[in-house]
Write an enzyme that holds these catalytic residues in place. Structure first.
Site, PDB file in Angstrom:
ATOM      1  N   SER A  95       3.007  85.676  29.687  1.00 25.38           N
ATOM      2  CA  SER A  95       3.678  86.636  28.814  1.00 25.38           C
ATOM      3  C   SER A  95       2.698  87.631  28.186  1.00 25.38           C
ATOM      4  O   SER A  95       2.100  88.414  28.899  1.00 25.38           O
ATOM      5  CB  SER A  95       4.475  85.872  27.760  1.00 25.38           C
ATOM      6  OG  SER A  95       5.272  86.746  27.013  1.00 25.38           O
TER       7      SER A  95
ATOM      8  N   ASP B 130       5.386  93.726  27.334  1.00 24.09           N
ATOM      9  CA  ASP B 130       4.343  92.706  27.433  1.00 24.09           C
ATOM     10  C   ASP B 130       4.136  92.385  28.925  1.00 24.09           C
ATOM     11  O   ASP B 130       4.724  93.025  29.796  1.00 24.09           O
ATOM     12  CB  ASP B 130       4.722  91.466  26.605  1.00 24.09           C
ATOM     13  CG  ASP B 130       5.962  90.768  27.123  1.00 24.09           C
ATOM     14  OD1 ASP B 130       6.816  91.450  27.721  1.00 24.09           O
ATOM     15  OD2 ASP B 130       6.091  89.546  26.949  1.00 24.09           O
TER      16      ASP B 130
ATOM     17  N   ASP C 101       5.038  90.148  31.064  1.00 24.80           N
ATOM     18  CA  ASP C 101       6.150  89.762  31.939  1.00 24.80           C
ATOM     19  C   ASP C 101       7.425  90.551  31.621  1.00 24.80           C
ATOM     20  O   ASP C 101       8.504  90.237  32.142  1.00 24.80           O
ATOM     21  CB  ASP C 101       6.413  88.256  31.893  1.00 24.80           C
ATOM     22  CG  ASP C 101       6.872  87.772  30.531  1.00 24.80           C
ATOM     23  OD1 ASP C 101       6.537  88.423  29.521  1.00 24.80           O
ATOM     24  OD2 ASP C 101       7.565  86.733  30.465  1.00 24.80           O
TER      25      ASP C 101
ATOM     26  N   ASP D 282       9.587  90.938  29.258  1.00 30.18           N
ATOM     27  CA  ASP D 282      10.829  90.513  28.599  1.00 30.18           C
ATOM     28  C   ASP D 282      10.940  91.113  27.197  1.00 30.18           C
ATOM     29  O   ASP D 282      11.947  90.938  26.523  1.00 30.18           O
ATOM     30  CB  ASP D 282      10.982  88.978  28.575  1.00 30.18           C
ATOM     31  CG  ASP D 282       9.874  88.273  27.821  1.00 30.18           C
ATOM     32  OD1 ASP D 282       8.838  88.904  27.522  1.00 30.18           O
ATOM     33  OD2 ASP D 282      10.038  87.066  27.544  1.00 30.18           O
TER      34      ASP D 282
HETATM   35 MG    MG Z   1       7.009  87.874  27.502  1.00 30.78          MG
END
Ligand code: MG
Length: 454
Positions: free
Chosen positions: A94, A237, A239, A241
């Site tokens: 992340s 960020d 990844d 999300d």
């Molecule tokens: Mg994330």
């Protein structure tokens, strides 16, 4: 749980996170899910390919057929799971620095595993209770190249494209060399926006900035907004999300203000919204004003997701939820955080006003944060006992699900032991800085006094 935290398991590669370890996690997950197909996806980290190979081997050893999705944002992996009915092992850390990596487990419904299921995986992992299969039953491996394309198509289907195309917006995008670099530029372009990018090549060394989308990492994005006269700056960020925004002047928009603006647009009277105990007064005010109920959980999106599942099962409508770190959920779309979708919902607010106007109603709060360190367990216990006493005596509404939060109507203060450092954190927020400081100082003094006497 010992191994899995609120976001799966993460650590520095070569220390806690090794191919052997993630292979065991995969075997535990494969054994828990039973045979069938399981997908493996990853973000752009340098070690992602290596760890995804180990995960794939672990899954195949338990008889799961493996679908290799390649580099996909976590919400894209969740979309794949929901579409295919196959669980996904997501290799990602992340927002953590480049040397980190980890694993997040996504169920066949596209939602991260519930704590109960995760606990079952962890029990197997710790006991090394793996259902490995004989050689002629091991899983087959196959590449699936469509996950990113289908994720973007799903996003486009889920938003109001016509209204956005008409607004003729320019988006400055900083995917931070992460997985969103492979999906968000195309998404915004196909929405009809002009797209300008920085840090938009996938790169596991993260040369342009660290993966965490906080203001100190995002000067380039502010510059890009100003240089290109963009209507909105968007940062993800690693990844993708989460989404953090910059207004049309190139100024950072606090995540709490974004969440409040998005909630204000989505909530109707009688709805419920869910956030964590450090929720901003801005969201408290929005819920109050719209006649919606605000439910608080311990900090961490897993807790928020669990609570939304319960509320939805009870028949409550929860159109929006999340935290002030850019992690927003729209459960009607998917019970998952999605940076690109969150950005599209924010763009929806900009069809007739500037970004700075869209958040103007939620500005003007002062936040104070202080840490009180401790050296011994006795000091920690004394401080927590003092916090309990302080909360009981205060003329405020207490919430004690994660530390001690005291709501005073117009302001709040929270004391909560950190999960990672030997400190008790004191947070306060109010319309006036003096008031926030006074609330934080009073609570802190009570803790310090208890620590000194311990
Ligand atoms: Mg994330």
């Amino acid at each position: 749980m010992k191994v899995f935290g609120s976001s799966g398991v993460r650590g520095v590669v070569g220390e806690t996170i090794t191919p052997a370890f993630v292979g065991r996690v995969a075997k535990a997950a494969g054994s828990t899910w039973g045979t069938g197909a399981v997908a493996v996806a990853r973000d752009t980290r340098r070690t992602g390919g290596m760890l995804a190979d180990a995960v794939a081997a672990g899954l195949a050893a338990t008889g799961s057929d493996v679908r290799r999705l390649g580099v996909v944002p976590t919400p894209g992996a969740q979309a794949y799971a929901e579409r295919s009915g196959e669980p996904v092992v997501m290799v990602t850390a992340s927002h953590n620095p480049p040397e980190y990596n980890g694993v997040k487990l996504i169920g066949a419904d596209g939602v991260e595993l519930s704590r109960d299921t995760l606990k079952r995986v962890e029990d197997r992992l710790l006991a090394e209770r793996f259902d490995t299969v004989p050689w002629d039953e091991t899983g087959e491996r196959r590449r699936v190249d469509s996950a990113r394309r289908e994720y973007v198509d799903g996003l486009l289907d889920a938003v109001d494209r016509d209204a956005l195309a008409e607004a003729d917006l320019t988006v400055a995008l900083d995917p931070g060399h992460g997985a969103g670099a492979l999906t968000s530029p195309r998404f915004f372009r196909e929405l009809g926006c002009a797209v300008r990018t920085v840090n938009a090549q996938p790169d596991g060394y993260f040369p342009g900035r660290d993966p965490e989308p906080v203001a100190e990492n995002l000067d380039d994005l502010g510059e890009l907004v100003r240089a290109t006269d963009a209507d909105l700056g968007v940062a993800h960020d690693g990844d993708a999300d989460r989404a953090i925004f910059y207004d049309e002047t190139g100024s950072y928009i606090e995540g709490d203000a974004t969440l409040a603006a998005l909630a204000d647009a989505a909530l109707d009277p009688g709805d419920t919204t869910v956030s964590a105990v450090n929720v901003s007064q801005r969201l408290v005010d929005v819920a109050e004003r719209t006649g919606a109920t605000l439910e608080l959980t311990p900090i961490g999106s897993t807790n928020i997701i669990t609570r939304i599942r319960e509320l939805t099962a009870e028949g409550e409508r929860v159109p929006v939820a999340g935290e002030g770190n850019g992690g927003v959920l729209f459960p009607g779309y998917r019970l998952a955080r999605d940076g690109a979708y969150t950005a599209a919902k924010f763009l929806d607010l900009l069809t007739d006003q500037n970004a700075s106007e869209a958040v103007a109603d939620y500005a003007g709060y002062a936040n104070v944060r202080e840490n009180v360190g401790y050296g011994t367990d006795a000091e920690r216990e004394a401080m927590l006992a003092a916090a309990e006493e302080y909360a009981a005596a205060a003329e405020a509404t207490p919430t004690t699900i994660d530390g001690y939060r005291l709501d005073y109507g117009d302001a709040w203060v929270l004391a909560r032991p950190s999960g990672t450092e030997p400190v008790v954190r004191v947070y306060a927020e109010a319309g006036e800085r003096d008031r926030a400081e006074a609330l934080a100082t009073a609570f802190r003094d009570a803790l310090v006094e208890a620590k000194t006497e311990a």
